[in-house]
Structure formats: C-alpha cells, structure tokens
Write an enzyme that holds these catalytic residues in place. Structure first.
Site, short mmCIF file in Angstrom:
data_model
loop_
_atom_site.label_atom_id
_atom_site.label_comp_id
_atom_site.label_asym_id
_atom_site.label_seq_id
_atom_site.Cartn_x
_atom_site.Cartn_y
_atom_site.Cartn_z
N LYS A 146 0.16 9.56 59.12
CA LYS A 146 1.49 9.99 59.55
C LYS A 146 2.22 8.76 60.06
O LYS A 146 1.58 7.78 60.48
CB LYS A 146 1.35 11.03 60.67
CG LYS A 146 2.54 11.93 60.86
CD LYS A 146 2.46 13.19 60.03
CE LYS A 146 3.66 14.06 60.30
NZ LYS A 146 3.62 15.32 59.57
N GLY A 206 12.85 27.38 66.74
CA GLY A 206 13.15 26.23 65.89
C GLY A 206 13.48 26.73 64.49
O GLY A 206 12.62 27.20 63.75
N GLY A 216 15.01 25.01 61.90
CA GLY A 216 15.41 23.89 61.05
C GLY A 216 15.03 24.18 59.61
O GLY A 216 15.10 25.32 59.14
N VAL A 229 12.20 24.41 58.01
CA VAL A 229 11.14 25.40 57.78
C VAL A 229 11.51 26.74 58.42
O VAL A 229 11.39 27.80 57.80
CB VAL A 229 9.78 24.90 58.33
CG1 VAL A 229 8.69 25.93 58.07
CG2 VAL A 229 9.40 23.58 57.70
P1 NAD Z 1 13.60 20.31 61.54
O1 NAD Z 1 13.91 19.07 62.27
O2 NAD Z 1 14.37 20.62 60.31
O3 NAD Z 1 13.75 21.56 62.51
C1 NAD Z 1 13.32 21.58 63.83
C2 NAD Z 1 14.25 22.51 64.59
O4 NAD Z 1 13.73 22.69 65.89
C3 NAD Z 1 15.68 21.96 64.74
O5 NAD Z 1 16.62 22.94 64.36
C4 NAD Z 1 15.77 21.62 66.23
O6 NAD Z 1 17.08 21.78 66.74
C5 NAD Z 1 14.82 22.65 66.81
N1 NAD Z 1 14.32 22.32 68.14
C6 NAD Z 1 13.97 21.12 68.67
N2 NAD Z 1 13.57 21.26 69.94
C7 NAD Z 1 13.66 22.59 70.23
C8 NAD Z 1 13.39 23.38 71.37
N3 NAD Z 1 12.98 22.82 72.51
N4 NAD Z 1 13.59 24.71 71.31
C9 NAD Z 1 14.02 25.28 70.18
N5 NAD Z 1 14.32 24.60 69.07
C10 NAD Z 1 14.13 23.27 69.10
O7 NAD Z 1 12.03 20.26 61.26
P2 NAD Z 1 11.22 21.09 60.16
O8 NAD Z 1 11.07 20.26 58.94
O9 NAD Z 1 11.79 22.47 60.05
O10 NAD Z 1 9.77 21.17 60.84
C11 NAD Z 1 9.52 22.03 61.93
C12 NAD Z 1 8.08 21.85 62.42
O11 NAD Z 1 7.18 22.12 61.36
C13 NAD Z 1 7.74 20.42 62.88
O12 NAD Z 1 6.82 20.48 63.93
C14 NAD Z 1 7.08 19.80 61.66
O13 NAD Z 1 6.21 18.75 61.99
C15 NAD Z 1 6.33 21.00 61.13
N6 NAD Z 1 6.04 20.92 59.70
C16 NAD Z 1 7.05 20.77 58.81
C17 NAD Z 1 6.75 20.68 57.44
C18 NAD Z 1 7.83 20.56 56.42
O14 NAD Z 1 7.54 20.76 55.23
N7 NAD Z 1 9.06 20.29 56.80
C19 NAD Z 1 5.41 20.76 57.02
C20 NAD Z 1 4.39 20.94 57.97
C21 NAD Z 1 4.73 21.01 59.31
#
Ligand code: NAD
Length: 367
Positions: free
Chosen positions: A94, A194, A196, A198
C-alpha cells in the site's frame, strides 16, 4: 477521524520503523520525497510470498508523519491477507501520500510518485484508494506499467469501487443470513458511514433491496446527493454508534471500532468497506464476539476492488470479476461458521486461513 486511534505519543516512544506498533514483519518500507512537486509518500511492502505486492495509494492530510507511517503499515498488512483469503496470487502493499488530495494533488506530483513506484521494478503495484481517482492512475501509467485501476479506455478495468461495494453487499448478506437466518435485507435498518465511491454504490444496492438506509458523512454535498438519488435518510445526530440499528456499515476510514465506540455499538452485524475497522484486532474482535455482534472481516468482504484490478494483470473479464466477487458471500459464511466451530473471532478465523495459504506457498517455494 484520523485513520487510526493510536496516539502519536505512543508511536514516538518506539523505534521508527521496526519497533512501530503496527510493524508486522514488513519486507520493505520506502520513503519517497521530491522537493519540486512537494511529494512526500511512503510505500509499504508487507509480504510478497504469493506475488507482487498490490494495493492502492491513499492521499490524506495526516496529522503527523507517524500517523502516515502507521497507516501504511496497517494497510499494507491488510492487503496481504485480503489477497490471500481471496485466492489471488498477490502480495500485500500500500502507499500513502501525505497531503490534501483536493488542493495538493497535481499531475506532476502523481507522475513523480509513479517514478518511485517504477523504481521498485514491479515488486509493488499501485491502484487507487481514498483521495485517488482513475484519472490519477492514468497519470501514473504514463511513467510506469506497475499500476492498475486505470481507465477502461486505456485498457484498464476502470474504477474498482462499484465492485468493492458489490462485494461488501455480498458479505453483508452472508452475515445477515448467519445472524438473522435470512439474507433478505428488506426492512433492515442499515447505517452507512461514509458515502464516497464505495458507500454510495452500497447504498444503491441496499435501497434497491428495500433496506431502511441511514447515511452519515462529513461532506454535506454528498449527503444531499446520495439522499436525493436513493431516498436514504440523512443522519443528523452526533453519536451514530449508540443508535439502534440492525447493521453498521463503516465505509469511511479505519479504526472506528475502538475503545471509545465499542461499548456503545448496538448493531447486530458489522459489515462495511473500510480497511482496518478494528482499532486493535484481537481485543476489539473479542469484545464484539462477546457481545454477540457478527463482524464480517473487512479484508474479506471488501476484496471486490482487488479482484477488479487483478483482472488487469490476469486478463480476465467482467463475468469472472462478478463471479469471484459473488463468491465473497460463500467465503464469508464459511468464515463465520469456522469462527464459531473453532471458538475464535471472525477476524482471527479469516486471518488463520489467509496465513495458512501463505505458509503453504512458502513451503512449496522452498522445495
Ligand atoms: P472515498 O474517499 O470516496 O469516500 C470516503 C467517504 O467517507 C467520503 O465521502 C468522506 O467525506 C467520508 N468520511 C470521511 N471521514 C468521515 C467521518 N468521520 N464520518 C463520516 N464520513 C466520513 O473512499 P472510498 O473509495 O469510498 O473508500 C471508502 C473506504 O473503503 C476506505 O476505508 C477505503 O480504504 C476502503 N476500500 C475502498 C476500496 C475501493 O475500491 N475504493 C476497496 C477496498 C477498501
């Protein structure tokens, strides 16, 4: 919320890398610095027994460099076990870039980062994580082949997030089947923290099935958008953990199950996308078990993204991506049953199987 609740003070008491609380026999840690672009990044390579270390790059404004180091150590370790349990021939790695993705990310910085990735000759392969877009990976691709998650128009498998969300949905259904006797989520109260890349896609699956979805995020625009698009209810309280709910889906950052929250949690199932949800794996996993809360291990159910990017390396198509992702349902059920049979936490059950696969390969390799 930072990515981890371990306090900087505790981190600085120990030796910089090998003595870190989160150091777990990582093979290599690479510090990348470039004055001209302002790049400050750390690449963590945890284990390469099963294959090259693949894992996304996160750009985040860490409070301290210790927090960034701690995060990359935890995240890269998680990738090792995620790929191992999913049956992929990949190791765990990572990267983190220290900075604000909204204001400090430039094409020059991304390309410079790509050059550092290239210097590792394929031992580490990157992809997107929090703070990254498919277009950023396209920039990295300009300077190195060791990148996945690039645009479909450029020969990649595209944004992995919808597939990650689908896998989380599969894992959540399996956990519901185990806990409630049925995997039907209609009417179940699910809090998605959250929304975002996902989280939004997960909300779509859940609302389609008729779940009663409540969403929380620190970004008001996203809340309005997701609420308007799927009819989810916006959470306006100040202590989500204490709310009555059937399922808690952490989809923001890690370590939300920690000393401060664990005794408040009333959910019966925890299943979400965030990496490293348990602040201290064994301790918090055991408390959840004692409370009868079914925890679907994060690294097991959020593997859709890695399945999607692995397709770029192995050349398999969408059908196989979906098949492998749907299999998360079966694996989750097996792990939950295995944990019960062996009297261990669900996280430990998943870890044991992942570690077993790595050990088997190691002994094959040494023959
Ligand atoms: P992203 O940045 O698109 O979304 C994260 C969201 O969380 C954002 O909307 C942000 O405003 C919100 N957030 C941040 N702090 C917060 C809080 N304190 N309370 C509420 N909301 C909060 O990220 P993503 O790509 O959707 O990934 C989300 C999680 O899933 C991460 O931990 C990431 O490591 C994990 N993940 C993602 C993937 C992927 O394919 N994108 C794969 C495996 C794991």
């Amino acid at each position: 919320m930072t990515s981890d609740v371990i306090k900087t003070k505790e981190l600085t008491k120990v030796d910089p890398v090998f003595g870190q609380l989160s150091f777990d026999d990582h093979e290599q840690v690479v510090f990348c610095n470039d004055k001209d672009t302002g790049l400050k990044a750390i690449i963590g390579i945890h284990n390469t027994v099963l294959g090259p270390a693949l894992g996304g790059t996160r750009m985040w404004q860490y409070a301290t460099e210790w927090d960034a180091l701690n995060d990359v150590l935890r995240l890269s370790r998680g990738m090792t076990f995620k790929s191992a349990i999913t049956g992929l021939n990949l190791g765990g790695g990572k990267a983190v870039i220290i900075g604000d993705a909204k204001t400090q990310k430039t094409p020059e910085l991304m390309k410079r980062f790509g050059e550092f990735v290239h210097s590792l000759s394929g031992k580490y392969i990157t992809a997107e994580d929090v703070g990254m877009e498919t277009s950023d990976m396209d920039l990295v691709r300009e300077v190195t082949p060791y990148v996945t998650g690039i645009s479909e128009s450029k020969g990649g498998a595209g944004n992995p997030s919808p597939i990650t969300a689908y896998g989380v949905y599969m894992g959540m259904k399996a956990a519901a089947k185990y806990k409630f006797g049925s995997d039907n989520l209609e009417g179940k109260k699910v809090y998605v923290q959250g929304i975002g890349h996902v989280g939004e896609s997960l909300v779509e699956h859940l609302t389609k099935e008729g779940a009663n979805v409540v969403i929380a995020d620190i970004n008001e625009e996203r809340l309005q958008h997701v609420s308007n698009s799927y009819g989810a209810t916006i959470y306006r309280g100040d202590d989500l953990y204490a709310e009555q709910m059937d399922i808690y889906a952490p989809c923001a950052l890690g370590a939300t199950i920690n000393d401060d929250t664990i005794n408040k949690i009333k959910a019966e199932v925890i299943a979400g996308a965030a990496n490293n949800q348990l602040a201290v794996e064994q301790k918090h996993g055991a408390i959840l078990q004692d409370k009868g809360i079914v925890y679907a291990p994060d690294f097991l159910i959020n593997a859709g993204g890695i399945i999607n990017v692995y397709a770029e390396l192995e050349g398999y198509g969408k059908d196989e991506i979906i098949r492998k992702t749907e299999n998360i349902y079966n694996t989750t059920l097996e792990i939950l049953e295995n944990a019960e049979t062996n009297g261990v936490t669900t996280n430990m059950a998943a870890l044991n199987i992942a570690k077993g696969r790595i050990e088997d390969r190691k002994s094959q390799n040494s023959k």
